[in-house]
Design a protein around this motif. Structure first.
Motif, mmCIF file in Angstrom:
data_model
loop_
_atom_site.group_PDB
_atom_site.id
_atom_site.type_symbol
_atom_site.label_atom_id
_atom_site.label_comp_id
_atom_site.label_asym_id
_atom_site.label_seq_id
_atom_site.Cartn_x
_atom_site.Cartn_y
_atom_site.Cartn_z
ATOM 1 N N ILE A 180 -50.682 17.288 10.583
ATOM 2 C CA ILE A 180 -50.328 17.280 11.999
ATOM 3 C C ILE A 180 -51.578 17.566 12.815
ATOM 4 O O ILE A 180 -52.265 18.572 12.582
ATOM 5 N N GLU A 181 -51.860 16.694 13.753
ATOM 6 C CA GLU A 181 -52.975 16.916 14.671
ATOM 7 C C GLU A 181 -52.428 17.418 15.995
ATOM 8 O O GLU A 181 -51.450 16.875 16.525
ATOM 9 N N THR A 182 -53.054 18.474 16.514
ATOM 10 C CA THR A 182 -52.591 19.092 17.755
ATOM 11 C C THR A 182 -53.778 19.359 18.676
ATOM 12 O O THR A 182 -54.940 19.188 18.280
ATOM 13 N N SER A 183 -53.459 19.798 19.875
ATOM 14 C CA SER A 183 -54.507 20.175 20.826
ATOM 15 C C SER A 183 -55.266 21.415 20.383
ATOM 16 O O SER A 183 -56.311 21.742 20.950
ATOM 17 N N ARG A 184 -54.755 22.102 19.364
ATOM 18 C CA ARG A 184 -55.427 23.291 18.835
ATOM 19 C C ARG A 184 -56.061 23.032 17.474
ATOM 20 O O ARG A 184 -56.476 23.984 16.806
ATOM 21 N N GLY A 185 -56.091 21.779 17.052
ATOM 22 C CA GLY A 185 -56.682 21.470 15.763
ATOM 23 C C GLY A 185 -55.688 20.787 14.832
ATOM 24 O O GLY A 185 -54.548 20.524 15.195
ATOM 25 N N ALA A 186 -56.161 20.481 13.616
ATOM 26 C CA ALA A 186 -55.336 19.786 12.625
ATOM 27 C C ALA A 186 -54.822 20.782 11.590
ATOM 28 O O ALA A 186 -55.513 21.749 11.220
ATOM 29 N N TYR A 187 -53.599 20.524 11.103
ATOM 30 C CA TYR A 187 -52.954 21.397 10.123
ATOM 31 C C TYR A 187 -52.326 20.536 9.045
ATOM 32 O O TYR A 187 -51.789 19.461 9.326
ATOM 33 N N ALA A 188 -52.375 21.024 7.815
ATOM 34 C CA ALA A 188 -51.813 20.290 6.695
ATOM 35 C C ALA A 188 -50.993 21.236 5.824
ATOM 36 O O ALA A 188 -51.291 22.432 5.727
ATOM 37 N N ALA A 189 -49.963 20.688 5.186
ATOM 38 C CA ALA A 189 -49.118 21.486 4.307
ATOM 39 C C ALA A 189 -48.340 20.568 3.382
ATOM 40 O O ALA A 189 -48.172 19.375 3.655
ATOM 41 N N GLU A 190 -47.833 21.143 2.295
ATOM 42 C CA GLU A 190 -47.025 20.368 1.351
ATOM 43 C C GLU A 190 -45.674 19.986 1.955
ATOM 44 O O GLU A 190 -45.151 18.907 1.683
ATOM 45 N N THR A 191 -45.108 20.876 2.743
ATOM 46 C CA THR A 191 -43.770 20.648 3.295
ATOM 47 C C THR A 191 -43.793 20.864 4.807
ATOM 48 O O THR A 191 -44.681 21.543 5.345
ATOM 49 N N MET A 192 -42.789 20.298 5.470
ATOM 50 C CA MET A 192 -42.691 20.470 6.916
ATOM 51 C C MET A 192 -41.225 20.647 7.307
ATOM 52 O O MET A 192 -40.343 19.934 6.809
ATOM 53 N N LEU A 193 -40.969 21.568 8.219
ATOM 54 C CA LEU A 193 -39.637 21.808 8.758
ATOM 55 C C LEU A 193 -39.643 21.467 10.240
ATOM 56 O O LEU A 193 -40.425 22.022 11.013
ATOM 57 N N ASN A 194 -38.769 20.550 10.607
ATOM 58 C CA ASN A 194 -38.647 20.087 11.990
ATOM 59 C C ASN A 194 -37.593 20.926 12.704
ATOM 60 O O ASN A 194 -36.392 20.724 12.547
ATOM 61 N N THR A 195 -38.044 21.893 13.505
ATOM 62 C CA THR A 195 -37.142 22.703 14.329
ATOM 63 C C THR A 195 -37.505 22.508 15.801
ATOM 64 O O THR A 195 -37.591 23.466 16.574
ATOM 65 N N ALA A 196 -37.703 21.253 16.187
ATOM 66 C CA ALA A 196 -38.215 20.938 17.518
ATOM 67 C C ALA A 196 -37.131 20.820 18.580
ATOM 68 O O ALA A 196 -37.388 20.283 19.662
ATOM 69 N N GLY A 197 -35.933 21.281 18.294
ATOM 70 C CA GLY A 197 -34.885 21.323 19.303
ATOM 71 C C GLY A 197 -34.519 19.940 19.815
ATOM 72 O O GLY A 197 -34.311 19.000 19.044
ATOM 73 N N ALA A 198 -34.455 19.813 21.135
ATOM 74 C CA ALA A 198 -34.087 18.532 21.738
ATOM 75 C C ALA A 198 -35.069 17.430 21.385
ATOM 76 O O ALA A 198 -34.734 16.246 21.450
ATOM 77 N N TRP A 199 -36.291 17.791 20.995
ATOM 78 C CA TRP A 199 -37.312 16.818 20.602
ATOM 79 C C TRP A 199 -37.235 16.503 19.106
ATOM 80 O O TRP A 199 -37.997 15.696 18.610
ATOM 81 N N GLY A 200 -36.330 17.149 18.391
ATOM 82 C CA GLY A 200 -36.252 16.969 16.948
ATOM 83 C C GLY A 200 -35.996 15.542 16.530
ATOM 84 O O GLY A 200 -36.518 15.073 15.506
ATOM 85 N N ALA A 201 -35.190 14.807 17.316
ATOM 86 C CA ALA A 201 -34.906 13.413 16.970
ATOM 87 C C ALA A 201 -36.159 12.553 17.064
ATOM 88 O O ALA A 201 -36.309 11.583 16.307
ATOM 89 N N ARG A 202 -37.050 12.878 17.994
ATOM 90 C CA ARG A 202 -38.295 12.113 18.103
ATOM 91 C C ARG A 202 -39.158 12.317 16.862
ATOM 92 O O ARG A 202 -39.818 11.376 16.391
#
Length: 367
Positions: A180-202
């Motif tokens: 994941i690339e963000t405005s604070r830098g890039a992050y990597a991981a084996e797994t990801m959990l999508n808890t983005a609320g109303a944006w979760g579908a995106r």
């Protein structure tokens, strides 16, 4: 294992905590501040009555965690088991309550049925025209402003990295998992959990998973302080009087919601605001619950961006297209009580591949 939790509301912060407690190296990414979205706009209701019956296993686990929250997180998040009173003004409401009470009994939801005389004697000033009520003594409320930051800080103490003000610019998979690339830098991981609320579908759509969801904003408000007389959270059955609800905080203010149509929210801005034109009608809808509101000043109104899935149920569980991806979003304005349980269950599923909590109806591929 390491994991990225995307979204710092109650679901995300609780998930980060329980993942860290299981020894997972976890990074929580939040586009704004932890708990600043739908969580902080919540009413703070911790109720099991009236829930979708297959969700009661999750609600039961979550209630137990609410009871442990102060000890577990090292701070008072103002969970108060003051009980939950739901007033009934129609035969349809009475029938609904009795059917629910019978179906929910195996899940330790013990509802007392109260008649008019009991309502007047135990809860004077509430629902003077109610024909009956239910009372759930183990339910209550918590403070929406405290709970997500408390989980995030407790996760940080366990070694989790909490990254705020991190706007996501790109998400993808890699040979080792997710990047994941963000405005604070890039992050990597084996797994990801999508808890983005109303944006979760995106987020889900980036991995070929479609969820019908709309963003709505509830109309919330709070009154000037009054003498403290109302202990339980108060609502109604069968959406009588617009489905209004209220509670009195220890300082005396009445916090209220319902009784007004939710506003539309643009996900591009994510900014939800209360509509002042709806306030008079909302207060009129609340008067049968608490007539004393007729002579009280409202000092503040607010809203928040909530995600409402097409069938009224959340998305919770593993991805149907992408190994290592998990979802927990779209709780349709009913997620506050469930938050700690969602975090605990998702950490369990992500680390062991299984849970004894029923999740089948919440799977993402039902669409």
């Amino acid at each position: 294992m390491d994991a990225i939790v995307l979204g710092g509301g109650l679901m995300g912060a609780a998930s980060a905590y329980f993942l860290a407690r299981r020894g997972v190296r976890v990074t929580l990414l939040e586009r704004n501040r932890v708990g600043s979205g739908a969580t902080v706009a919540s009413f703070g209701n911790i109720r099991r009555s009236g829930r979708y019956i297959p969700q009661l296993g999750l609600a039961r686990r979550s209630l137990a965690l609410w009871g442990e929250a102060a000890r577990m997180l090292g701070r008072d998040v103002e969970f108060r088991a003051t009980g939950h009173l739901r007033l009934i003004f129609s035969q349809a409401g009475l029938d609904e309550m009795r059917a629910f009470a019978e179906a929910a009994r195996p899940w330790d939801v013990d509802l007392e049925e109260l008649g008019p005389a009991e309502i007047r004697s135990r809860f004077p000033g509430l629902g003077p025209k109610a024909i009956a009520a239910s009372f759930s003594p183990k339910d209550g409320s918590g403070n929406p402003r405290l709970i997500a930051p408390a989980f995030a800080e407790a996760a940080r103490r366990l070694g989790a990295e909490i990254v705020e003000d991190a706007e996501v610019t790109a998400i993808g998979t890699s040979a080792s998992g997710f990047r994941i690339e963000t405005s604070r830098g890039a992050y990597a991981a084996e797994t990801m959990l999508n808890t983005a609320g109303a944006w979760g579908a995106r987020i889900a759509a980036r991995f070929g998973e479609t969820v019908p969801i709309v963003a709505k904003g509830p109309q919330m408000g709070v009154t000037e302080p009054l003498p403290h007389r109302i202990l339980p959270v108060v609502g109604v059955w069968a959406h009588d009087h617009g489905g209004g609800y209220l509670r009195q905080v220890e300082r005396g203010n009445i916090v209220f919601g319902g009784g007004a149509e939710r506003t539309d929210v643009s996900l591009d801005s994510g900014h939800a605001k209360a509509d002042p034109a709806r306030l008079p009608g909302q207060l009129r809808a609340l008067l049968p619950i608490l007539p004393a509101l007729a002579n009280v000043a409202v000092i503040r109104t607010w809203s928040g961006c909530e995600g409402y899935v097409g069938d009224g149920l959340p998305v919770m569980g593993p991805s149907a297209t992408t190994p290592g991806l998990f979802h927990a979003f779209g709780f349709c304005g009913h997620g506050f009580q469930l938050g700690p349980g969602v975090g605990d269950v998702m950490a369990e599923v992500m680390t062991t591949g299984a849970t004894d909590v029923f999740l089948h109806d919440f799977r993402i591929d039902r669409f």
